[in-house]
Design a protein around this motif. Structure first.
Motif, short mmCIF file in Angstrom:
data_model
loop_
_atom_site.label_atom_id
_atom_site.label_comp_id
_atom_site.label_asym_id
_atom_site.label_seq_id
_atom_site.Cartn_x
_atom_site.Cartn_y
_atom_site.Cartn_z
N ASN A 113 0.82 -1.39 -0.37
CA ASN A 113 -0.07 0.15 0.35
C ASN A 113 1.39 1.37 0.07
O ASN A 113 0.66 2.56 -0.51
N ILE A 114 1.91 0.98 0.80
CA ILE A 114 2.30 2.33 0.72
C ILE A 114 3.60 2.80 -0.33
O ILE A 114 3.71 3.74 -1.44
N ILE A 115 3.76 1.65 -1.15
CA ILE A 115 4.72 1.95 -2.38
C ILE A 115 4.14 2.08 -3.59
O ILE A 115 3.91 3.37 -3.96
N SER A 116 2.37 1.39 -3.47
CA SER A 116 1.78 1.27 -4.69
C SER A 116 0.82 3.24 -4.39
O SER A 116 1.11 4.13 -5.41
N ALA A 117 0.98 4.10 -3.32
CA ALA A 117 0.46 5.45 -3.11
C ALA A 117 1.41 6.36 -3.80
O ALA A 117 1.59 6.90 -4.95
N GLY A 118 3.12 5.37 -3.17
CA GLY A 118 4.04 6.72 -3.96
C GLY A 118 4.52 6.39 -5.86
O GLY A 118 4.92 6.88 -6.01
N LEU A 119 4.04 4.99 -6.18
CA LEU A 119 4.27 4.73 -7.46
C LEU A 119 3.31 5.27 -8.27
O LEU A 119 3.60 5.51 -9.10
N LYS A 120 1.96 5.73 -7.64
CA LYS A 120 0.73 6.68 -8.02
C LYS A 120 0.86 7.78 -8.46
O LYS A 120 1.58 8.61 -9.93
N LYS A 121 1.76 8.77 -7.48
CA LYS A 121 2.18 9.93 -7.56
C LYS A 121 3.35 9.89 -8.84
O LYS A 121 3.63 11.34 -9.24
N GLU A 122 4.42 9.22 -8.85
CA GLU A 122 5.37 9.29 -9.43
C GLU A 122 5.52 9.01 -11.30
O GLU A 122 5.51 9.56 -11.64
N ILE A 123 4.02 7.96 -11.09
CA ILE A 123 3.55 7.68 -12.54
C ILE A 123 2.75 9.53 -13.36
O ILE A 123 3.33 9.58 -14.62
N ALA A 124 2.47 9.64 -12.15
CA ALA A 124 1.83 10.91 -12.33
C ALA A 124 2.48 11.77 -13.05
O ALA A 124 2.73 12.71 -14.15
N LYS A 125 3.82 12.04 -12.48
CA LYS A 125 4.85 13.20 -12.76
C LYS A 125 5.50 12.08 -14.13
O LYS A 125 6.02 13.33 -15.61
N LEU A 126 5.62 10.39 -14.67
CA LEU A 126 5.75 10.14 -15.42
C LEU A 126 5.62 11.35 -16.76
O LEU A 126 6.03 11.33 -17.63
N GLU A 127 3.93 10.93 -16.28
CA GLU A 127 3.21 11.39 -17.83
C GLU A 127 3.57 12.91 -18.08
O GLU A 127 3.08 13.37 -19.41
N GLN A 128 3.70 13.31 -17.32
CA GLN A 128 4.46 15.21 -17.77
C GLN A 128 5.06 15.01 -18.43
O GLN A 128 4.91 15.65 -19.10
N LYS A 129 6.24 14.66 -17.58
CA LYS A 129 7.61 14.88 -18.47
C LYS A 129 7.23 13.56 -19.87
O LYS A 129 7.78 14.47 -21.46
#
Length: 264
Positions: free
Chosen positions: A168-184
């Motif tokens: 759960n902890i890693i999933s929450a962090g990953l989803k934020k990082e995925i959103a940043k990646l999609e912006q890039k």
């Protein structure tokens, strides 16, 4: 075990082991890394974990390594250095034998610390530590000082409530990082590969916990680990490792979609 027996019969290993016993008075010495796994080759190092209770004058060990161990009939090729591990202070050094390098870690037996937020989780690499130090280690002297206490708390892999908490902890962090990646991706950011490398290491962490398998590394032999240990399909491996003839931004887009699908 045939390979391990050959290693244990090595005169150099016996020599190093006896010197460690006389110098550090350990409660146990373990063989880990490729030697313990059985996938080493003729150039592989011998990784030794030495468990001992550090005295109050902990810096004494650095002097013992620097001076006393240099008196061994083996040259030190990596000077003693302190490493603050996720759970304890460690002293590491390397000795060159006639046929192999011996990487030696002197550590105080202590429980590993569970990270409580996303940043700690990505830094502590708890999965590799527990896998290497508590599961894959092969004791060649004494007993593992925490084996009986660690076993019921963490194995197999983790108890289910701890595993769910980590996911759960890693999933929450990953989803934020995925959103940043999609912006890039949208901005065609020229530094996108750095973001891909960062997010993929965390995704590997999620994959191994999800599959309840200890990783050997998040950077080495990834193709083998994904295919043989995690049983990931070739088409998925192509996406994860950015293979194929797609340009980098298209590959990143495929990767982000794949990670979202796995996390959902």
């Amino acid at each position: 075990m045939k390979i391990l027996n050959n290693v244990f019969e090595c005169d150099e290993l016996e020599y190093i082991k006896e010197k460690i016993i006389s110098t550090f008075n350990p409660v146990g010495i373990g063989l880990n890394g490729s030697m313990a796994r059985g996938d080493f080759h003729c150039q592989s190092d011998v990784d030794l974990e030495v468990f001992t209770q550090f005295p109050k004058d902990i810096l004494r060990y650095e002097k013992e390594v620097s001076y006393e161990i240099k008196g061994w009939n083996k040259p030190i090729i990596q000077s003693p250095q302190w490493m603050w591990d996720l759970h304890s202070r460690r002293l590491t050094f390397a000795v060159k034998g006639e046929r192999r390098r011996f990487d030696i870690t002197i550590t105080k037996p202590q429980y590993p610390v569970i990270g409580s937020n996303y940043d700690e989780i990505t830094k502590d690499k708890l999965e590799i530590h527990i896998g290497g130090t508590y599961e894959m280690i092969h004791m060649i002297y004494g007993e593992h000082p925490l084996a009986k206490e660690i076993q019921p708390k963490f194995f197999p892999y983790y108890n289910e409530s701890l595993r769910r908490e980590r996911l759960n902890i890693i999933s929450a962090g990953l989803k934020k990082e995925i959103a940043k990646l999609e912006q890039k991706i949208q901005k065609r950011d020229p530094n996108i590969f750095i973001a891909i490398h960062k997010i993929r290491k965390v995704f590997f962490q999620w994959l191994f916990i999800h599959h309840q398998i200890y990783p050997w590394s998040y950077e080495k032999r990834l193709d083998f680990q994904l295919r043989e240990r995690l049983k990931i399909s070739d088409s998925e491996i192509e996406i994860i490792l950015l293979l194929g003839d797609r340009n980098l931004f298209l590959s990143a887009e495929f990767l982000s979609k794949y990670m979202r699908s796995r996390l959902s």
